[in-house]
Design a protein around this motif. Structure first.
Motif, mmCIF file in Angstrom:
data_model
loop_
_atom_site.group_PDB
_atom_site.id
_atom_site.type_symbol
_atom_site.label_atom_id
_atom_site.label_comp_id
_atom_site.label_asym_id
_atom_site.label_seq_id
_atom_site.Cartn_x
_atom_site.Cartn_y
_atom_site.Cartn_z
ATOM 1 N N LEU A 296 35.109 36.330 -7.182
ATOM 2 C CA LEU A 296 36.365 35.524 -9.067
ATOM 3 C C LEU A 296 35.132 34.670 -9.797
ATOM 4 N N ALA A 306 37.267 38.975 -16.573
ATOM 5 C CA ALA A 306 38.239 39.137 -15.523
ATOM 6 C C ALA A 306 38.476 40.691 -14.567
ATOM 7 N N LEU A 312 40.703 39.418 -8.952
ATOM 8 C CA LEU A 312 41.934 39.227 -10.036
ATOM 9 C C LEU A 312 41.950 40.414 -10.205
ATOM 10 N N VAL A 337 42.952 33.214 -12.194
ATOM 11 C CA VAL A 337 41.944 32.348 -11.146
ATOM 12 C C VAL A 337 42.092 31.235 -11.027
#
Length: 885
Positions: A296, A306, A312, A337
């Motif tokens: 992450l 991301a 993600l 997130v």
């Protein structure tokens, strides 16, 4: 109805089964079967080299429909009546297997499977075409025909591939739902060409008895092991093979798998085993590879950036599988997130959450995660095992593998907020059901330790030791801390509430935290640990202390609450100023209810420190009460010294010179030169402010005392920020604005970019003061405007306003200057405090400039208007480009 995949016709006994045309011939004549019975027969026949569990058959034959298990039994009975009892065998307690002999079956699979690379299936060999010159039959792998995209595991794949090149037994270990199965399957697909006899996947979840393990492996491989000892037969069958076998979900059969692995590897030099499990097998030849959560971002990122993180990327892929129009944009990244973070980066939980996104949206989904066990239910593919259909099922599977004692520790760990070290866990959780006379259970520290180790092995508890460079959450002695994963904690909390153990456990938790924070308060001032190190040491336990304090307040345990609250006031980071002030209100309310004099004195001392100069009126009241207790006698000398020093400070800020002088004298009498810097600093702060405030006012002495304060702050193991703030003010008061600016710039450079917002706010406020004193209005405006929001958050606006008033006056904005002076006066009055010397000096200078232009009457009118400004309007007045109307 979902139809089984079509394949070539199958001949067995008197029958011919054609899945493509959905036709069954018996003795050449069509047999009449219902749709479910036909689907069941095809499913069993096409998977004839392995046992199919009842749950798997129900999912395949009745997809999307909830039916009773006896429906399956009815259809099996109907097929046996038509085809004979030897066609389908029952595996007691496990499921069913097609046992009729199919024409042209080989020892390994009859039907072609896709190549490991994911290419088209090879044609099946028939009896008519079989000949020694024909290519070898495609070896069964039991791997998915359409593997999913694997996100965020490239490094793991590379590392595991290298391990399998040198190690013969590798176990992938991790929490349930973290993605062990998908990772292992991809690895087998990649290595299919590396072994002469290929690779094969063996699913163990439905094997309930370790004694059935050899037969289950043999069935998956398609090898015959004969009668007699099953493990010896399997060993003989595998001994000549060059083969990689994946054993999936071995945790509930760990002992049996360990025995089989040791025996097989000793006899079969070409065999390699890849095991997935929540626990290691604990063999000398085993290499354990633990996989962690999907990656992450650690800070703000764009949507494009991301997608480079596994968590993600998986989230978006699974959300788009439900709604292809779903797209993650920059505005939604933070919520996505947070969702993945709260789900511990577990692949299963992320998939289940992502499937809810198109319906709920990111913000509602994030808010609903407190009820994750109900929220994250069957949204996965129908062919996923039952234990992976919901988050609850996955957690309950893991929980069911634990022993009774470990299950008790698992649920009791839910009482902790965040993490805890071993000593605290043993204080709170240790014990059985039988209590002692004092209500505490008998401690069994070794049993608790063993249970904790088992939970770590099962990947339900994470070990936080800072070894990965991302966390420093260790205990007071540097020992590791332990944390239930968030999703596991949701189940543990549910079980704890249902057990009836929660009230007693919360009481033990509060008492244990009070005892710990009592001891830590003493360490804060005894010189045994540096100040910043002490703050860092307490940081991991702050959440536990907050929960314990809340419980003690709610249950009227005043002494416990005061012990916790006083230390918390000292230990909370400056970034949570609003929390400190709310806590101070709560501690103040507990003081009178506490029967312990020492605890009351400690609470009042910490209240005076917390309120400090920003709320001098309240600080003075707390300090007066503390001194009243101290002067009655019978208390610790340092506690009395601290009370006198606080009273001296608060009285100075409240313009009570007589009280301040008396407290200073009492403080001097109590002070001992051999005390550590942490204690001597209390007196040094009082002396510095006495010199600044004119008791008597002496610029040279103020500078000397400030440097002594800075020396002690650094000696106690802190950065000396408070003394450096004071030093800037003292330099301005001494007329050395250039030196003040240099010190302010150095201080701000040291704290900018850190998370210490209080220090940044104070640094900007003090540098503004120095720049205004120097006459550098452009830089003063820039520095103050950039820091105004955080200055307000830390309630420094009143102390900064006189400098902004002088800034406005120097810029020719006299009406703004008058209003800001009025705003500052109102703030001082509300806090029952007086301005610092430089604040008063700049206010007088601004007033003189404004009165000279506006006249006394207009100045007073504008100043009165300024008294009613709120902070937002005050900021607008301070930083306007022109004078106010």
């Amino acid at each position: 109805m979902q139809q089984p995949t079509a394949s070539s016709p199958l001949r067995f006994g008197r029958c011919r089964l054609d899945p493509a045309t959905r036709e069954l011939l018996v003795d050449g004549r069509p047999a009449h079967l219902g749709g479910r019975a036909f689907d069941l027969l095809v499913t069993l026949a096409e998977n004839r080299h392995r046992m199919l569990s009842k749950s798997e058959l129900l999912d395949r034959v009745w997809p999307g429909v909830v039916v009773e298990e006896n429906n399956l039994q009815v259809q099996v009975s109907a097929l046996r009546k038509l085809l004979g009892n030897g066609t389908i065998s029952t595996i007691p307690g496990r499921g069913y297997r097609f046992t009729a002999v199919v024409a042209d079956d080989a020892v390994l699979p009859v039907h072609a499977e896709p190549a490991a690379s994911g290419g088209p299936p090879a044609p099946a060999a028939s009896a008519a075409s079989a000949a020694p010159t024909v290519a070898a039959p495609v070896l069964r792998t039991n791997l998915p025909t359409s593997p999913r995209v694997l996100h965020g595991r490239d490094d793991d794949l590379h590392a595991l591939g290298a391990l399998l090149g040198t190690r013969r037994l590798v176990s992938i270990v991790g929490a349930g739902g973290i993605g062990k199965t998908a990772l292992a399957q991809r690895l087998l697909q990649q290595r299919a060409g590396s072994h002469a006899h290929g690779v094969c996947w063996v699913e163990l979840a439905d094997v309930a008895d370790g004694g059935a393990l050899p037969e289950a492996i043999a069935a998956a491989l398609g090898v015959r092991i004969g009668e007699g000892d099953r493990l010896q037969g399997l060993t003989a069958a595998l001994a000549p093979l060059d083969l990689l076998v994946g054993l999936d979900n071995a945790e509930h059969l760990a002992d049996a798998v360990a025995t089989a692995a040791k025996t097989l590897l000793a006899a079969a030099p070409g065999l390699r085993l890849l095991v997935t499990s929540q626990v290691p097998l604990r063999l000398m030849i085993e290499h354990v590879y633990r996989i962690g959560p999907l990656a992450l971002p650690t800070g703000p990122v764009s949507a494009a950036r991301a997608m480079e993180f596994g968590a993600l990327a998986l989230f978006v892929e699974r959300a788009q599988a439900v709604n292809p129009r779903f797209a993650l944009d920059d505005a939604g990244v933070a919520d996505a997130v947070e969702i993945c973070r709260r789900l511990d980066g577990l692949a299963l939980a992320i998939e289940l959450a992502a499937a809810r996104t198109p319906l709920m949206g990111l913000k509602r989904l994030a808010a609903a995660l407190d009820d994750r066990l109900r929220l994250l239910t069957s949204n996965r593919d129908r062919d996923a095992p039952a234990r992976q259909q919901t988050l609850r099922a996955a957690l309950e599977w893991s929980h069911g593998l634990l022993g009774e004692r470990t299950q008790a520790v698992f649920r009791q760990l839910a009482v902790f907020s965040g993490s805890a070290d071993l000593a605290l866990i043993q204080d709170v959780v240790g014990g059985g059901a039988d209590g002692r006379a004092d209500g505490r259970p008998e401690r069994d520290d070794w049993a608790t330790l063993d249970a904790l180790g088992e939970l770590v092995d099962h990947s339900l508890v994470a070990v936080l030791d800072g070894a990965d460079g991302t966390t420093s959450t260790t205990g007071p002695d540097g020992a590791p801390r332990y944390r239930l994963l968030d999703s596991a904690k949701a189940l543990a909390g549910e079980l704890l509430r249902a057990s009836g153990e929660l009230p007693a456990l919360q009481q033990r938790h509060a008492r244990a935290m009070a005892a710990r924070f009592d001891a830590e308060f003493e360490h804060a001032f005894d010189g045994s640990v540096g100040w910043d190190a002490w703050l860092s040491r307490l940081a991991p336990d702050l959440d536990n202390a907050r929960d314990a304090f809340a419980w003690a307040r709610e249950h009227g345990a005043a002494a416990t609450a005061l012990s916790l609250g006083a230390t918390l006031l000292c230990a909370l980071p400056s970034a949570v100023y609003s929390e400190q002030m709310a806590l101070a209100d709560q501690v103040e309310a507990m003081v009178d209810a506490c029967p312990d004099v020492g605890a009351r004195l400690r609470g009042l001392n910490m209240l005076a420190r917390a309120w400090g100069t920003r709320w001098a009126g309240r600080g003075l009241a707390a300090a007066r009460r503390a001194v009243e207790i101290a002067r009655a006698g019978g208390v610790d000398p340092f506690a009395a010294y601290l009370a006198e020093s606080q009273l001296a400070l608060m009285a100075m800020w409240s313009d009570d010179a007589e009280t301040a002088a008396a407290a200073m004298a009492a403080m001097e009498a109590l002070e001992r030169p051999d005390w550590p810097p942490q204690r001597l600093l209390c007196g040094a702060e009082a002396r510095t402010h006495a010199a600044r405030m004119g008791l008597p006012h002496d610029a040279a002495r103020a500078l000397q005392m400030t440097r002594r304060q800075l020396e002690l702050e650094r000696a106690q193991g802190s950065a000396g920020l408070e003394a450096r703030f004071v030093l800037i003010d003292v330099l301005v008061g001494a007329g050395d604005a250039e030196a003040a600016v240099r010190e302010g710039e150095a201080l701000l450079a040291a704290v900018e970019g850190t998370r210490e917002e209080y220090a940044i706010a104070g640094g900007r406020a003090n540098l503004t003061e120095a720049l205004v004193a120097l006459g550098d209005t452009a830089r003063a405006r820039s520095v103050a405007q950039a820091g105004w929001a955080m200055i307000v958050r830390h309630e420094m606006q009143g102390a900064t306003a006189p400098h902004l008033a002088l800034l406005a006056a120097l810029e020719g904005r006299m009406r703004a200057a008058a209003m800001l002076i009025g705003f500052a006066d109102a703030d001082y009055a509300a806090r029952r405090t007086t301005p610092h010397p430089c604040e008063a000096m700049h206010a007088r200078r601004a007033m003189d400039l404004a009165v000279a232009v506006l006249g006394e009457a207009e100045f007073q009118r504008r100043s009165a208007a300024g008294r009613s400004l709120d902070v937002s309007r005050a900021g607008a007045v301070a930083f306007a480009g022109a004078d106010v109307d």
